[in-house]
Scaffold this motif. Structure first.
Motif, PDB file in Angstrom:
ATOM      1  N   PRO A   1       1.056  -1.131   0.460  1.00  0.00           N
ATOM      2  CA  PRO A   1       0.155  -0.189   0.510  1.00  0.00           C
ATOM      3  C   PRO A   1       0.662   1.232  -0.276  1.00  0.00           C
ATOM      4  CG  PRO A   1      -0.677  -2.016   1.882  1.00  0.00           C
ATOM      5  CD  PRO A   1       0.550  -1.928   1.321  1.00  0.00           C
ATOM      6  N   VAL A   2       0.264   2.558  -1.122  1.00  0.00           N
ATOM      7  CA  VAL A   2       1.301   3.404  -0.671  1.00  0.00           C
ATOM      8  C   VAL A   2       0.624   4.325   0.693  1.00  0.00           C
ATOM      9  CG1 VAL A   2       0.946   5.547  -2.381  1.00  0.00           C
ATOM     10  CG2 VAL A   2       0.731   4.283  -3.100  1.00  0.00           C
ATOM     11  N   ASP A   3       2.160   4.932   1.337  1.00  0.00           N
ATOM     12  CA  ASP A   3       2.076   5.670   1.918  1.00  0.00           C
ATOM     13  C   ASP A   3       1.387   7.239   1.619  1.00  0.00           C
ATOM     14  OD1 ASP A   3       2.089   3.745   4.062  1.00  0.00           O
ATOM     15  OD2 ASP A   3       4.179   3.469   4.097  1.00  0.00           O
ATOM     16  N   ALA A   4       0.630   7.500   2.232  1.00  0.00           N
ATOM     17  CA  ALA A   4       0.413   8.801   1.098  1.00  0.00           C
ATOM     18  C   ALA A   4       0.053  10.111   2.938  1.00  0.00           C
ATOM     19  CB  ALA A   4      -0.949   9.403   0.533  1.00  0.00           C
ATOM     20  N   HIS A   5       1.582  11.024   2.453  1.00  0.00           N
ATOM     21  CA  HIS A   5       0.936  12.104   3.823  1.00  0.00           C
ATOM     22  C   HIS A   5       1.020  13.347   2.876  1.00  0.00           C
ATOM     23  CE1 HIS A   5       2.716   9.537   6.325  1.00  0.00           C
ATOM     24  NE2 HIS A   5       3.856   8.959   4.700  1.00  0.00           N
ATOM     25  N   TYR A   6       0.296  14.448   2.734  1.00  0.00           N
ATOM     26  CA  TYR A   6      -0.917  14.942   2.491  1.00  0.00           C
ATOM     27  C   TYR A   6      -0.311  16.124   3.652  1.00  0.00           C
ATOM     28  CZ  TYR A   6      -3.041  12.129  -0.157  1.00  0.00           C
ATOM     29  OH  TYR A   6      -2.941  11.200  -0.954  1.00  0.00           O
ATOM     30  N   ASP A   7      -0.647  17.962   2.918  1.00  0.00           N
ATOM     31  CA  ASP A   7      -0.101  19.220   3.973  1.00  0.00           C
ATOM     32  C   ASP A   7      -1.236  19.483   3.864  1.00  0.00           C
ATOM     33  OD1 ASP A   7       2.836  18.595   4.551  1.00  0.00           O
ATOM     34  OD2 ASP A   7       3.028  19.734   2.133  1.00  0.00           O
ATOM     35  N   ILE A   8      -1.853  19.631   5.147  1.00  0.00           N
ATOM     36  CA  ILE A   8      -3.132  20.961   4.861  1.00  0.00           C
ATOM     37  C   ILE A   8      -3.031  22.094   5.207  1.00  0.00           C
ATOM     38  CG2 ILE A   8      -5.135  20.412   6.349  1.00  0.00           C
ATOM     39  CD1 ILE A   8      -4.686  17.175   6.479  1.00  0.00           C
ATOM     40  N   GLU A   9      -3.879  23.305   4.086  1.00  0.00           N
ATOM     41  CA  GLU A   9      -3.468  23.704   4.625  1.00  0.00           C
ATOM     42  C   GLU A   9      -4.789  24.614   5.477  1.00  0.00           C
ATOM     43  OE1 GLU A   9      -4.755  27.940   2.396  1.00  0.00           O
ATOM     44  OE2 GLU A   9      -4.364  26.951   1.355  1.00  0.00           O
ATOM     45  N   GLN A  10      -4.290  25.382   6.436  1.00  0.00           N
ATOM     46  CA  GLN A  10      -4.967  26.035   7.222  1.00  0.00           C
ATOM     47  C   GLN A  10      -6.447  26.828   6.796  1.00  0.00           C
ATOM     48  OE1 GLN A  10      -3.242  27.755  11.298  1.00  0.00           O
ATOM     49  NE2 GLN A  10      -5.053  28.796  11.743  1.00  0.00           N
ATOM     50  N   ALA A  11      -7.687  26.181   7.066  1.00  0.00           N
ATOM     51  CA  ALA A  11      -8.673  26.747   6.813  1.00  0.00           C
ATOM     52  C   ALA A  11      -9.292  28.415   7.177  1.00  0.00           C
ATOM     53  CB  ALA A  11      -9.580  25.937   6.928  1.00  0.00           C
ATOM     54  N   THR A  12      -8.883  28.192   8.655  1.00  0.00           N
ATOM     55  CA  THR A  12      -9.302  29.654   8.898  1.00  0.00           C
ATOM     56  C   THR A  12      -7.596  29.997  10.194  1.00  0.00           C
ATOM     57  OG1 THR A  12     -10.297  28.452  10.928  1.00  0.00           O
ATOM     58  CG2 THR A  12     -11.634  28.978   9.935  1.00  0.00           C
ATOM     59  N   ALA A  13      -7.484  31.652  10.678  1.00  0.00           N
ATOM     60  CA  ALA A  13      -6.754  31.893  11.356  1.00  0.00           C
ATOM     61  C   ALA A  13      -7.243  31.478  12.751  1.00  0.00           C
ATOM     62  CB  ALA A  13      -6.818  33.570  11.171  1.00  0.00           C
ATOM     63  N   ALA A  14      -5.786  30.989  13.648  1.00  0.00           N
ATOM     64  CA  ALA A  14      -5.877  30.426  14.955  1.00  0.00           C
ATOM     65  C   ALA A  14      -5.995  32.367  15.808  1.00  0.00           C
ATOM     66  CB  ALA A  14      -4.631  30.319  15.132  1.00  0.00           C
ATOM     67  N   PRO A  15      -6.915  31.843  16.908  1.00  0.00           N
ATOM     68  CA  PRO A  15      -7.002  33.450  17.702  1.00  0.00           C
ATOM     69  C   PRO A  15      -5.847  33.987  17.921  1.00  0.00           C
ATOM     70  CG  PRO A  15      -7.935  31.440  18.552  1.00  0.00           C
ATOM     71  CD  PRO A  15      -6.840  30.488  17.691  1.00  0.00           C
ATOM     72  N   GLY A  16      -6.195  35.440  17.036  1.00  0.00           N
ATOM     73  CA  GLY A  16      -4.875  36.402  17.874  1.00  0.00           C
ATOM     74  C   GLY A  16      -4.320  36.339  16.084  1.00  0.00           C
ATOM     75  N   GLU A  17      -4.836  35.757  14.932  1.00  0.00           N
ATOM     76  CA  GLU A  17      -3.896  35.500  13.812  1.00  0.00           C
ATOM     77  C   GLU A  17      -4.379  36.467  12.601  1.00  0.00           C
ATOM     78  OE1 GLU A  17      -1.075  31.693  12.054  1.00  0.00           O
ATOM     79  OE2 GLU A  17      -3.344  31.860  12.049  1.00  0.00           O
ATOM     80  N   ARG A  18      -4.339  36.777  11.995  1.00  0.00           N
ATOM     81  CA  ARG A  18      -4.503  37.247  10.404  1.00  0.00           C
ATOM     82  C   ARG A  18      -3.671  36.450   9.809  1.00  0.00           C
ATOM     83  NH1 ARG A  18      -3.985  43.849  10.608  1.00  0.00           N
ATOM     84  NH2 ARG A  18      -5.559  43.480   9.134  1.00  0.00           N
ATOM     85  N   ARG A  19      -5.065  36.324   8.803  1.00  0.00           N
ATOM     86  CA  ARG A  19      -4.118  35.561   7.220  1.00  0.00           C
ATOM     87  C   ARG A  19      -4.032  36.211   6.273  1.00  0.00           C
ATOM     88  NH1 ARG A  19      -5.449  29.978   6.258  1.00  0.00           N
ATOM     89  NH2 ARG A  19      -5.625  30.437   4.063  1.00  0.00           N
ATOM     90  N   GLY A  20      -2.891  35.859   5.296  1.00  0.00           N
ATOM     91  CA  GLY A  20      -2.815  36.577   4.461  1.00  0.00           C
ATOM     92  C   GLY A  20      -1.395  37.065   5.126  1.00  0.00           C
TER      93      GLY A  20
END
Length: 72
Positions: A52-71
């Motif tokens: 079996p293939v061991d797949a590892h994917y990077d997942i982008e954070q969909a929302t900003a964490a508390p106190g964090e600004r996206r972009g």
């Protein structure tokens, strides 16, 4: 009840390079390169050539964490 590999759509990768006949044609599989769906007829009797293939994917954070600004 355990879902079969085929039902889950598991992908296998070759762990050895090999050449063999399949449906009247020569087929070459290459270690770490050739991929095939689990349960495909080409694997019958050749299961030892795949894992079996061991797949590892990077997942982008969909929302900003508390106190964090996206972009930024």
């Amino acid at each position: 009840m355990r879902t079969s590999e085929t039902e889950r759509g598991e992908i296998l990768v070759a762990i050895e390079s090999a050449i063999f006949r399949y449906e009247g044609a020569d087929v070459m599989i290459t270690k770490d390169l050739t991929r095939v769906r689990a349960g495909h007829p080409i694997t019958k009797g050749r299961e030892h050539l795949f894992k079996p293939v061991d797949a590892h994917y990077d997942i982008e954070q969909a929302t900003a964490a508390p106190g964090e600004r996206r972009g930024e």
